[in-house]
Motif scaffolding. Structure first.
Motif, PDB file in Angstrom:
ATOM      1  N   LYS A 178      -5.815 -54.579  58.135  1.00  0.00           N
ATOM      2  CA  LYS A 178      -5.329 -54.957  59.461  1.00  0.00           C
ATOM      3  C   LYS A 178      -4.050 -54.210  59.828  1.00  0.00           C
ATOM      4  O   LYS A 178      -3.778 -53.974  61.012  1.00  0.00           O
ATOM      5  CB  LYS A 178      -5.110 -56.468  59.547  1.00  0.00           C
ATOM      6  CG  LYS A 178      -4.005 -57.014  58.657  1.00  0.00           C
ATOM      7  CD  LYS A 178      -3.838 -58.520  58.855  1.00  0.00           C
ATOM      8  CE  LYS A 178      -2.699 -59.077  58.003  1.00  0.00           C
ATOM      9  NZ  LYS A 178      -2.526 -60.536  58.212  1.00  0.00           N
ATOM     10  N   GLU A 179      -3.258 -53.824  58.818  1.00  0.00           N
ATOM     11  CA  GLU A 179      -2.006 -53.122  59.099  1.00  0.00           C
ATOM     12  C   GLU A 179      -2.255 -51.673  59.488  1.00  0.00           C
ATOM     13  O   GLU A 179      -1.542 -51.118  60.324  1.00  0.00           O
ATOM     14  CB  GLU A 179      -1.097 -53.215  57.875  1.00  0.00           C
ATOM     15  CG  GLU A 179      -0.671 -54.638  57.581  1.00  0.00           C
ATOM     16  CD  GLU A 179      -0.217 -54.841  56.140  1.00  0.00           C
ATOM     17  OE1 GLU A 179       0.329 -55.921  55.867  1.00  0.00           O
ATOM     18  OE2 GLU A 179      -0.422 -53.946  55.306  1.00  0.00           O
ATOM     19  N   GLU A 182      -3.501 -51.889  62.984  1.00  0.00           N
ATOM     20  CA  GLU A 182      -2.389 -52.232  63.870  1.00  0.00           C
ATOM     21  C   GLU A 182      -1.565 -51.002  64.247  1.00  0.00           C
ATOM     22  O   GLU A 182      -1.133 -50.871  65.403  1.00  0.00           O
ATOM     23  CB  GLU A 182      -1.498 -53.269  63.190  1.00  0.00           C
ATOM     24  CG  GLU A 182      -0.318 -53.731  64.026  1.00  0.00           C
ATOM     25  CD  GLU A 182       0.527 -54.750  63.285  1.00  0.00           C
ATOM     26  OE1 GLU A 182       1.639 -54.384  62.860  1.00  0.00           O
ATOM     27  OE2 GLU A 182       0.073 -55.896  63.126  1.00  0.00           O
ATOM     28  N   GLU A 185      -3.350 -49.299  66.988  1.00  0.00           N
ATOM     29  CA  GLU A 185      -3.262 -50.062  68.237  1.00  0.00           C
ATOM     30  C   GLU A 185      -1.930 -49.835  68.931  1.00  0.00           C
ATOM     31  O   GLU A 185      -1.858 -49.698  70.152  1.00  0.00           O
ATOM     32  CB  GLU A 185      -3.465 -51.550  67.949  1.00  0.00           C
ATOM     33  CG  GLU A 185      -4.891 -51.910  67.544  1.00  0.00           C
ATOM     34  CD  GLU A 185      -5.024 -53.365  67.135  1.00  0.00           C
ATOM     35  OE1 GLU A 185      -3.978 -54.007  66.864  1.00  0.00           O
ATOM     36  OE2 GLU A 185      -6.171 -53.860  67.062  1.00  0.00           O
TER      37      GLU A 185
END
Length: 239
Positions: A178-179, A182, A185
């Motif tokens: 997820k990092e 991220e 993003e």
């Protein structure tokens, strides 16, 4: 930075080349016409992207290791000696930029990814691969030994593996899926493709080897990549 990669890491960079081939990205490349300009940041001796040169692509490699620079030139790369922890400040922009097992080695991975975006064309791609911490094998190892040195580093051989300590370990940033997502993003990068690779046990215990293979494999890894994956690749499209 220069001393580290021209001293301690010099031998490991050659082993990296032997263990990293075009297979690492062959099935992960976007559709290419054959005339694209490609940038490989922190590419070592060019073991992964050398095949692209053989196929007629123009490939630029950024490296700080002097031996690697000479090796890249001999293989047909446009080789540039560059400390990638600083602004890249390149004159060209590229159709495809690659950071293959690089972000975990730098203090500011987000900043390097931001620099990679700057030198990638508006309709280009960025490919990143990173090891993932801390999967089930890492967690078991930390529980019993207290050491964060990943067993993946056994790929360098037992003697080299024993050289790693907390004060000289070359991985200084530790990612979970997820990092990584991220970071993209935050830079308005569009995910084009993601792959996760199941962890494995590199020790001598046959029971643990079979157990981990049963728990973490290509069929289960997507269920919980935070626990079962030891590496991921992500391909972003700028627009």
């Amino acid at each position: 930075m220069d001393n580290y990669y021209n001293d301690f890491y010099q031998e490991l960079s050659k082993l990296d080349e032997a263990g990293n081939t075009f297979e690492k990205i062959e099935d992960f490349l976007p559709s290419l016409n054959g005339n694209e300009n490609i940038l490989d940041i922190g590419c070592g001796h060019g073991g992964v992207s050398e095949e692209l040169i053989k196929r007629g692509f123009s490939v630029t490699g950024l490296e700080i290791n002097d031996d690697a620079i000479n090796s890249l030139k001999n293989k047909g790369f446009t080789a540039i000696k560059k400390d990638i922890t600083k602004p890249l400040e390149l004159n060209n922009k590229y159709d495809l930029t690659m950071l293959l097992d690089v972000l975990e080695h730098v203090f500011e991975p987000y900043q390097l990814l931001k620099e990679a975006k700057k030198v990638t064309k508006a309709d280009g791609y960025i490919i990143v691969s990173v090891p993932l911490y801390f999967d089930i094998v890492d967690r078991i190892k930390i529980l019993f030994t207290g050491s964060i040195i990943s067993m993946d580093n056994l790929c360098y051989g037992k003697e080299n593996y024993k050289k790693f300590r907390s004060y000289n370990y070359d991985h200084i940033r530790f990612f979970r899926p997820k990092e990584v997502i991220e970071m993209g993003e935050r830079l308005d990068l569009k995910i084009d493709k993601i792959e996760y690779f199941a962890t494995g046990y590199s020790g001598q215990n046959i029971f643990l080897k079979l157990l981990i293979k049963f728990i973490a494999n290509k069929y289960t890894v997507k269920i919980n990549p935070n626990l079962l994956a030891h590496n991921m690749k992500i391909r972003w499209k700028l627009k």
